[in-house]
Design a protein around this motif. Structure first.
Motif, PDB file in Angstrom:
ATOM      1  N   SER A   1     -30.856  14.423 -17.332  1.00 44.46           N
ATOM      2  CA  SER A   1     -29.741  13.621 -17.826  1.00 44.46           C
ATOM      3  C   SER A   1     -30.295  12.471 -18.671  1.00 44.46           C
ATOM      4  N   LYS A   2     -29.413  11.808 -19.404  1.00 42.54           N
ATOM      5  CA  LYS A   2     -29.844  10.653 -20.205  1.00 42.54           C
ATOM      6  C   LYS A   2     -30.439   9.581 -19.309  1.00 42.54           C
ATOM      7  N   ARG A   3     -29.813   9.391 -18.150  1.00 39.51           N
ATOM      8  CA  ARG A   3     -30.300   8.385 -17.203  1.00 39.51           C
ATOM      9  C   ARG A   3     -31.714   8.718 -16.745  1.00 39.51           C
ATOM     10  N   GLU A   4     -31.942   9.969 -16.376  1.00 34.97           N
ATOM     11  CA  GLU A   4     -33.267  10.385 -15.923  1.00 34.97           C
ATOM     12  C   GLU A   4     -34.289  10.246 -17.039  1.00 34.97           C
ATOM     13  N   ALA A   5     -33.907  10.604 -18.261  1.00 37.15           N
ATOM     14  CA  ALA A   5     -34.818  10.489 -19.400  1.00 37.15           C
ATOM     15  C   ALA A   5     -35.164   9.025 -19.668  1.00 37.15           C
ATOM     16  N   ARG A   6     -34.182   8.148 -19.564  1.00 38.33           N
ATOM     17  CA  ARG A   6     -34.437   6.717 -19.775  1.00 38.33           C
ATOM     18  C   ARG A   6     -35.339   6.160 -18.685  1.00 38.33           C
ATOM     19  N   MET A   7     -35.121   6.582 -17.455  1.00 35.37           N
ATOM     20  CA  MET A   7     -35.966   6.108 -16.356  1.00 35.37           C
ATOM     21  C   MET A   7     -37.401   6.607 -16.531  1.00 35.37           C
ATOM     22  N   ALA A   8     -37.568   7.842 -16.956  1.00 39.37           N
ATOM     23  CA  ALA A   8     -38.909   8.379 -17.209  1.00 39.37           C
ATOM     24  C   ALA A   8     -39.593   7.596 -18.326  1.00 39.37           C
ATOM     25  N   GLU A   9     -38.830   7.227 -19.352  1.00 41.10           N
ATOM     26  CA  GLU A   9     -39.399   6.440 -20.442  1.00 41.10           C
ATOM     27  C   GLU A   9     -39.812   5.057 -19.961  1.00 41.10           C
ATOM     28  N   ILE A  10     -39.032   4.460 -19.062  1.00 40.80           N
ATOM     29  CA  ILE A  10     -39.396   3.151 -18.512  1.00 40.80           C
ATOM     30  C   ILE A  10     -40.721   3.242 -17.769  1.00 40.80           C
ATOM     31  N   VAL A  11     -40.922   4.308 -17.017  1.00 42.93           N
ATOM     32  CA  VAL A  11     -42.194   4.495 -16.315  1.00 42.93           C
ATOM     33  C   VAL A  11     -43.339   4.519 -17.338  1.00 42.93           C
ATOM     34  N   GLU A  12     -43.164   5.261 -18.414  1.00 39.76           N
ATOM     35  CA  GLU A  12     -44.205   5.339 -19.439  1.00 39.76           C
ATOM     36  C   GLU A  12     -44.414   3.999 -20.148  1.00 39.76           C
ATOM     37  N   LEU A  13     -43.331   3.290 -20.451  1.00 45.37           N
ATOM     38  CA  LEU A  13     -43.438   2.011 -21.160  1.00 45.37           C
ATOM     39  C   LEU A  13     -44.099   0.928 -20.319  1.00 45.37           C
ATOM     40  N   THR A  14     -43.961   1.011 -19.011  1.00 47.55           N
ATOM     41  CA  THR A  14     -44.526  -0.021 -18.134  1.00 47.55           C
ATOM     42  C   THR A  14     -45.928   0.324 -17.642  1.00 47.55           C
ATOM     43  N   ARG A  15     -46.419   1.484 -18.017  1.00 45.72           N
ATOM     44  CA  ARG A  15     -47.767   1.901 -17.591  1.00 45.72           C
ATOM     45  C   ARG A  15     -48.809   1.109 -18.392  1.00 45.72           C
ATOM     46  N   ASP A  16     -49.635   0.361 -17.680  1.00 42.44           N
ATOM     47  CA  ASP A  16     -50.762  -0.378 -18.276  1.00 42.44           C
ATOM     48  C   ASP A  16     -50.380  -1.508 -19.228  1.00 42.44           C
ATOM     49  N   THR A  17     -49.129  -1.913 -19.248  1.00 41.92           N
ATOM     50  CA  THR A  17     -48.734  -3.035 -20.105  1.00 41.92           C
ATOM     51  C   THR A  17     -47.465  -3.689 -19.555  1.00 41.92           C
ATOM     52  N   ILE A  18     -47.279  -4.937 -19.886  1.00 40.14           N
ATOM     53  CA  ILE A  18     -46.069  -5.656 -19.484  1.00 40.14           C
ATOM     54  C   ILE A  18     -45.075  -5.570 -20.633  1.00 40.14           C
ATOM     55  N   ILE A  19     -43.839  -5.234 -20.314  1.00 42.22           N
ATOM     56  CA  ILE A  19     -42.781  -5.138 -21.319  1.00 42.22           C
ATOM     57  C   ILE A  19     -41.511  -5.747 -20.729  1.00 42.22           C
ATOM     58  N   THR A  20     -40.758  -6.442 -21.560  1.00 45.94           N
ATOM     59  CA  THR A  20     -39.532  -7.078 -21.081  1.00 45.94           C
ATOM     60  C   THR A  20     -38.382  -6.083 -21.044  1.00 45.94           C
ATOM     61  N   ALA A  21     -37.411  -6.395 -20.218  1.00 46.47           N
ATOM     62  CA  ALA A  21     -36.207  -5.569 -20.136  1.00 46.47           C
ATOM     63  C   ALA A  21     -35.476  -5.582 -21.480  1.00 46.47           C
ATOM     64  N   GLU A  22     -35.534  -6.702 -22.173  1.00 48.75           N
ATOM     65  CA  GLU A  22     -34.882  -6.811 -23.478  1.00 48.75           C
ATOM     66  C   GLU A  22     -35.506  -5.828 -24.473  1.00 48.75           C
ATOM     67  N   ALA A  23     -36.828  -5.717 -24.464  1.00 48.67           N
ATOM     68  CA  ALA A  23     -37.512  -4.790 -25.379  1.00 48.67           C
ATOM     69  C   ALA A  23     -37.189  -3.339 -25.028  1.00 48.67           C
ATOM     70  N   ILE A  24     -37.126  -3.039 -23.735  1.00 50.20           N
ATOM     71  CA  ILE A  24     -36.772  -1.682 -23.299  1.00 50.20           C
ATOM     72  C   ILE A  24     -35.341  -1.364 -23.723  1.00 50.20           C
ATOM     73  N   ALA A  25     -34.430  -2.311 -23.505  1.00 54.18           N
ATOM     74  CA  ALA A  25     -33.017  -2.112 -23.854  1.00 54.18           C
ATOM     75  C   ALA A  25     -32.855  -1.843 -25.342  1.00 54.18           C
ATOM     76  N   LYS A  26     -33.559  -2.602 -26.157  1.00 54.36           N
ATOM     77  CA  LYS A  26     -33.474  -2.424 -27.607  1.00 54.36           C
ATOM     78  C   LYS A  26     -33.994  -1.040 -27.999  1.00 54.36           C
ATOM     79  N   ARG A  27     -35.100  -0.639 -27.409  1.00 50.33           N
ATOM     80  CA  ARG A  27     -35.700   0.667 -27.716  1.00 50.33           C
ATOM     81  C   ARG A  27     -34.778   1.818 -27.307  1.00 50.33           C
ATOM     82  N   GLN A  28     -34.121   1.651 -26.143  1.00 47.90           N
ATOM     83  CA  GLN A  28     -33.287   2.731 -25.617  1.00 47.90           C
ATOM     84  C   GLN A  28     -31.832   2.663 -26.086  1.00 47.90           C
TER      85      GLN A  28
END
Length: 74
Positions: A3-30
């Motif tokens: 689902s879109k939700r599952e895909a977004r959650m999987a992307e969050i896992v990848e985006l937060t791996r080995d780096t700090i990212i803000t929720a605002e940056a994730i929201a803009k990307r998604q």
């Protein structure tokens, strides 16, 4: 198919791996609201994903690697 939700959650896992990212940056990307990102992160934490951080500071997936006394990763 994920689902879109599952895909977004999987992307969050990848985006937060080995780096700090803000929720605002994730929201803009998604293309979602910051509130949605906070809900996705809460859901990931609830299923045991070791995501650490705080609103305004950013989030990062904690590494599973532990160092032993001999400097060997397990």
């Amino acid at each position: 198919m994920a689902s879109k939700r599952e895909a977004r959650m999987a992307e969050i896992v990848e985006l937060t791996r080995d780096t700090i990212i803000t929720a605002e940056a994730i929201a803009k990307r998604q293309g979602v609201t910051t509130r949605s990102v906070y809900r996705y992160i809460a859901s990931l934490k609830a299923i045991g994903m070791p995501i650490e951080g705080a609103p305004g500071l950013g989030f990062m997936l904690r590494s599973h690697k532990l160092k032993t006394g001999g400097g060997v990763n397990v």
